[in-house]
Design an enzyme around this catalytic site. Structure first.
Site, mmCIF file in Angstrom:
data_model
loop_
_atom_site.group_PDB
_atom_site.id
_atom_site.type_symbol
_atom_site.label_atom_id
_atom_site.label_comp_id
_atom_site.label_asym_id
_atom_site.label_seq_id
_atom_site.Cartn_x
_atom_site.Cartn_y
_atom_site.Cartn_z
ATOM 1 N N ASP A 180 30.253 -39.116 -6.836
ATOM 2 C CA ASP A 180 30.143 -40.008 -7.992
ATOM 3 C C ASP A 180 30.241 -41.474 -7.595
ATOM 4 O OD1 ASP A 180 29.780 -38.170 -10.101
ATOM 5 O OD2 ASP A 180 31.910 -37.654 -10.049
ATOM 6 N N ASP A 220 23.679 -27.757 3.574
ATOM 7 C CA ASP A 220 24.910 -26.984 3.689
ATOM 8 C C ASP A 220 25.768 -27.071 2.431
ATOM 9 O OD1 ASP A 220 26.860 -25.541 5.436
ATOM 10 O OD2 ASP A 220 28.062 -27.348 5.133
ATOM 11 N N GLU A 268 22.029 -23.754 0.993
ATOM 12 C CA GLU A 268 22.969 -22.659 1.209
ATOM 13 C C GLU A 268 23.958 -22.630 0.052
ATOM 14 O OE1 GLU A 268 27.048 -21.374 3.067
ATOM 15 O OE2 GLU A 268 26.349 -23.440 3.030
#
Length: 518
Positions: free
Chosen positions: A242, A269, A299
């Protein structure tokens, strides 16, 4: 309640359906899986326990022509930057800009070699027509250069939304100055406010703690997986997606990484721990800034199709995912001693529901022995598993280095001699219409009818996790009279296709056979 639908009503429903379907953007899985008219195949070119000898890039360089001959069209390289130590696989990401170029963490080279060796390997792959996918680790940073005093609270590891202490000061490893690199490639320096939390307080040195930082705008990123309440935190210093400085820096790095190595795509990842919209926007930015329609696969490690579908929806379907549910089906089948219902092998998988967004795989560096997500498919079932991913029409398959070349540190043998015939079947024969025969508890099969672009193509795959047997399957009337043999060598003899295009194909117990017109 019975609903009446006239022509107008039907057309309205059809239009609504088409709007839903066309709102899902085109995915590059279809392009990669059918690479320039031939079947595309990815190889994950590493496993966790490779030797720390600095020669892996050299091995890849010299292996490029062999990979091409086996039908490999893309290579997923390991994390290429400096990790927390020389032996770091790369997931303890220290400096994403140091590709083995600067003296940091007691070494110039990474576990895999130097930047020049990496670039030579990439050039070799490109010269052999093989695409290069870079690993991307943006969830966390490891190996900080110094500590900082940070206000934080402890949270319940099993419910990270639950604070279990009041606010106090901890000593966190969050300062990244990159003294060996300085300002080369980037002048950005990381400080505590670029992170959300850590799992270590240097001043108290207590295990099994997770600390959430306090401060302006500090909270776990909310758009993540809901396991453990909020699964933003995974390890090391968790990056705050953020923070606008973080977003800008990671976007800049993505463009630099792509252009520096000439990448064709990414493996991203740990996305279930990263704000979903960040990953979506990061991919869009890199594609736009580089002018390349980069392939991307994420992933999202969870054996839960619903959670994966939610992720794909939240990211606007702008990339693919590894089919983790299929991996677990393969693993469970391998552990079932012939008692798995093979009719259900694709149930609950990404490739079944969303084939255009599925990268299929048998095992990887996380599922291999002694890793946190260990779920290694048993050796006897590996050929069946690779036939399931490599000879079917749906999905974009990935071959694991540890399966192909073995894992010597753990006594896992190389299965190259078993996988090569299946790769050959994919490269030469696995084309055309697919006919499924997933109709028996143990013995299942499918055929591919071939196409004119690949003379002599077409195949019949049959496998059993129990006793051997046979199955009549249709391969096409135009194959009548052809004499087929098993490319795997598991079955001797031949099958003659009858006048109606059918053959009676056999398989040994606990085995697979792939019948082709050689």
């Amino acid at each position: 309640m019975k609903m009446r639908t006239g022509k107008k009503g039907f057309l309205s429903i059809l239009l609504a359906f088409l709007l839903v379907i066309t709102s899902i953007p085109f995915t590059l899985v279809d392009v990669e899986a059918h690479h320039n008219g031939t079947n595309g195949t990815m190889m994950q070119y590493f496993e966790w326990y490779l030797p720390n000898d600095g020669n892996h890039w050299n091995r890849l360089n010299s292996d490029a022509s062999n990979l091409k001959s086996k039908g490999i069209t893309a290579v997923w390289i390991p994390p290429a930057w400096k990790g927390a130590s020389q032996n770091d696989v790369g997931y303890g990401a220290y400096d994403l800009y140091d590709l083995g170029e600067f003296n940091q963490k007691g070494t110039v080279r990474t576990k895999y070699g130097t930047r020049s060796q990496l670039q030579a390997a990439v050039t070799s792959l490109k010269n052999n027509g093989i695409q290069v996918y870079g690993d991307v680790v943006m969830n966390h940073k490891g190996g900080a250069d110094a500590t900082e005093m940070v206000r934080a609270v402890e949270v319940n590891p099993n419910n990270r939304n639950q604070e279990v202490t009041g606010e106090y000061t901890i000593e966190a490893w969050t300062r990244f100055d990159f003294p060996g690199r300085g300002n080369t490639h980037s002048s950005f320096k990381w400080r505590w406010y670029h992170f959300d939390g850590v799992d270590w307080d240097q001043s108290r040195r207590l295990n099994n703690r997770i600390y959430k930082f306090r401060g302006h705008g500090k909270a776990w990123d909310w758009e993540v997986d809901t396991e453990n309440g909020n699964y933003d935190y995974l390890m090391y210093a968790d990056i705050d997606m953020d923070h606008p400085e973080v977003v800008n820096e990671l976007r800049n790095w993505g463009v630099w990484y792509t252009n520096t190595l000439g990448l064709d795509g990414f493996r991203i990842d740990a996305v279930k721990h990263i704000k979903y919209s960040f990953t979506r926007d990061w991919i869009n930015h890199v594609r736009s800034a580089t002018g390349k329609n980069m392939f991307a696969v994420a992933e999202f490690w969870k054996n839960d199709l619903g959670a994966i579908e939610n992720y794909l929806q939240k990211t606007n379907w702008n990339h693919s995912v590894f089919d983790v549910p299929l991996h677990y089906n393969l693993y469970n089948a391998s552990k079932s001693g012939g008692n798995y219902d093979m009719r259900n092998i694709f149930n609950g998988t990404v490739v079944q529901r969303h084939p255009s967004h599925a990268v299929t795989f048998v095992d990887n560096h996380d599922s291999q022995p002694e890793e946190a997500l260990e779920s290694f498919v048993e050796e006897w079932f590996k050929p069946l598993a690779y036939a399931l991913t490599l000879t079917r029409e749906q999905g974009y398959p990935s071959v694991f280095y540890g399966d192909y070349y073995g894992i010597p540190t753990h006594g896992v043998p190389a299965m190259r001699s078993k996988i090569d015939p299946i790769l050959e079947a994919r490269q030469k024969y696995a084309y055309g219409k697919q006919n499924d025969y997933l109709d028996h508890h143990n013995i299942i099969g499918w055929t591919r009818e071939g196409n004119t672009a690949h003379p002599n193509s077409g195949l019949a795959t049959i496998m059993s996790d129990g006793a051997g047997g046979s199955k009549w399957m249709f391969v096409g009337r135009n194959k009548a009279g052809q004499v087929w043999s098993d490319i795997t060598g598991n079955r001797t003899g031949t099958v003659t296709i009858n006048a109606d295009g059918w053959g009676n194909f056999s398989v040994n117990g606990g085995s697979v056979s792939i019948w082709v017109n050689k």
